[in-house]
Design a protein around this motif. Structure first.
Motif, PDB file in Angstrom:
ATOM      1  N   THR A 118       0.830  -1.214   0.000  1.00  0.00           N
ATOM      2  CA  THR A 118       0.000   0.000   0.000  1.00  0.00           C
ATOM      3  C   THR A 118       0.862   1.261   0.000  1.00  0.00           C
ATOM      4  O   THR A 118       0.431   2.303  -0.483  1.00  0.00           O
ATOM      5  N   GLN A 119       2.087   1.160   0.505  1.00  0.00           N
ATOM      6  CA  GLN A 119       2.982   2.323   0.510  1.00  0.00           C
ATOM      7  C   GLN A 119       3.485   2.681  -0.881  1.00  0.00           C
ATOM      8  O   GLN A 119       4.016   3.766  -1.087  1.00  0.00           O
ATOM      9  N   VAL A 120       3.363   1.741  -1.823  1.00  0.00           N
ATOM     10  CA  VAL A 120       3.764   2.021  -3.204  1.00  0.00           C
ATOM     11  C   VAL A 120       2.536   1.954  -4.116  1.00  0.00           C
ATOM     12  O   VAL A 120       2.622   1.550  -5.278  1.00  0.00           O
ATOM     13  N   GLY A 128      10.222   4.663  12.742  1.00  0.00           N
ATOM     14  CA  GLY A 128       9.958   5.626  11.688  1.00  0.00           C
ATOM     15  C   GLY A 128       9.131   4.947  10.624  1.00  0.00           C
ATOM     16  O   GLY A 128       8.815   3.760  10.729  1.00  0.00           O
ATOM     17  N   CYS A 129       8.759   5.684   9.604  1.00  0.00           N
ATOM     18  CA  CYS A 129       7.976   5.113   8.509  1.00  0.00           C
ATOM     19  C   CYS A 129       8.324   5.868   7.236  1.00  0.00           C
ATOM     20  O   CYS A 129       8.377   7.098   7.246  1.00  0.00           O
ATOM     21  N   LEU A 130       8.569   5.129   6.158  1.00  0.00           N
ATOM     22  CA  LEU A 130       8.914   5.777   4.894  1.00  0.00           C
ATOM     23  C   LEU A 130       7.773   6.670   4.404  1.00  0.00           C
ATOM     24  O   LEU A 130       8.001   7.585   3.624  1.00  0.00           O
ATOM     25  N   SER A 131       6.553   6.412   4.895  1.00  0.00           N
ATOM     26  CA  SER A 131       5.395   7.217   4.487  1.00  0.00           C
ATOM     27  C   SER A 131       5.158   8.407   5.401  1.00  0.00           C
ATOM     28  O   SER A 131       4.267   9.218   5.153  1.00  0.00           O
ATOM     29  N   GLN A 159       4.412  -6.099  12.830  1.00  0.00           N
ATOM     30  CA  GLN A 159       3.208  -5.400  13.307  1.00  0.00           C
ATOM     31  C   GLN A 159       3.028  -4.060  12.608  1.00  0.00           C
ATOM     32  O   GLN A 159       1.909  -3.657  12.278  1.00  0.00           O
ATOM     33  N   HIS A 160       4.145  -3.364  12.341  1.00  0.00           N
ATOM     34  CA  HIS A 160       4.089  -2.068  11.646  1.00  0.00           C
ATOM     35  C   HIS A 160       3.560  -2.254  10.224  1.00  0.00           C
ATOM     36  O   HIS A 160       2.658  -1.532   9.782  1.00  0.00           O
ATOM     37  N   GLU A 161       4.130  -3.242   9.513  1.00  0.00           N
ATOM     38  CA  GLU A 161       3.731  -3.452   8.112  1.00  0.00           C
ATOM     39  C   GLU A 161       2.322  -4.039   8.026  1.00  0.00           C
ATOM     40  O   GLU A 161       1.557  -3.698   7.121  1.00  0.00           O
ATOM     41  N   ASP A 201      -0.060  -3.379  10.024  1.00  0.00           N
ATOM     42  CA  ASP A 201      -0.936  -2.213  10.199  1.00  0.00           C
ATOM     43  C   ASP A 201      -1.176  -1.511   8.861  1.00  0.00           C
ATOM     44  O   ASP A 201      -2.300  -1.088   8.572  1.00  0.00           O
ATOM     45  N   HIS A 202      -0.116  -1.351   8.058  1.00  0.00           N
ATOM     46  CA  HIS A 202      -0.274  -0.684   6.759  1.00  0.00           C
ATOM     47  C   HIS A 202      -1.341  -1.382   5.914  1.00  0.00           C
ATOM     48  O   HIS A 202      -2.121  -0.727   5.215  1.00  0.00           O
ATOM     49  N   LEU A 203      -1.378  -2.702   5.976  1.00  0.00           N
ATOM     50  CA  LEU A 203      -2.354  -3.452   5.173  1.00  0.00           C
ATOM     51  C   LEU A 203      -3.770  -3.294   5.725  1.00  0.00           C
ATOM     52  O   LEU A 203      -4.746  -3.625   5.045  1.00  0.00           O
TER      53      LEU A 203
HETATM   54 ZN   LIG Z   1       5.458   2.353   7.594  1.00  0.00          ZN
END
Ligand SMILES: [Zn+2]
Length: 172
Positions: A53-55, A101-104, A143-145, A147-149
């Motif tokens: 989802t980040q891309v 941190g988060c690339l987004s 858990q971070h990734e 969450d993105h989904l």
């Molecule tokens: Zn992220």
């Protein structure tokens, strides 16, 4: 590794970051290409994980690839792992706070509480099912990734968990 053009990364405010990903059903060449492009994009940005989802792709897929780099100097080393259709089967009651941190979400590092240990299930690029118990930083990445989904970034997570300390930094 064959280098391919980097994908553009969605940042805060993009609708895709709030959308729930869709299950992957076709384990085909297009999925391999997406995974390869995501990996190169992540490595180019010094990330330790990246979700589709980040891309700008709705596939329920992410990559976790903990390695020490300038953003995470203390990260443990692991081979990049492509995680498809992930599920969290169980979580430890114990949580631990850590800086993420988060690339987004460029320019911010936040203290986020995550479960210390999780039992997960996912498929790999060949469609094979895997079950693993993850701990520490790798469990945090998962858990971070994950969450993105679900359309959640660490900015929402900070309101869902305690303790929490917001740290502003001048560089990302
Ligand atoms: Zn992220």
């Amino acid at each position: 590794m064959q280098l391919k053009p980097l994908l553009s990364i969605a940042t805060t405010g993009e609708k895709i970051l709030t959308q729930i990903a869709e299950p992957v059903t076709a384990f085909d060449q297009a999925l391999h290409t997406l995974a390869n492009n995501m990996l190169n994009t992540m490595l180019g940005a010094n990330g330790v994980g990246i979700a589709a989802t980040q891309v700008f792709n709705r596939a329920a897929m992410f990559i976790m690839a903990s390695n020490p780099n300038e953003r995470y100097p203390d990260a443990p080393s692991m081979a990049p792992t492509v995680v498809i259709n992930p599920q969290i089967l169980s979580v430890s009651i114990a949580t631990e706070a850590g800086i993420e941190g988060c690339l987004s979400v460029p320019g911010q590092r936040l203290s986020i509480a995550r479960h210390s240990e999780i039992e997960v299930q996912y498929q790999s690029l060949d469609g094979q099912l895997h079950q693993q118990t993850l701990t520490g930083f790798v469990a945090r990445i998962f858990q971070h990734e994950y969450d993105h989904l679900q359309g959640i970034t660490l900015l929402e997570r900070i309101n869902l968990t305690t303790p929490q300390v917001q740290v502003q930094v001048s560089q990302c």
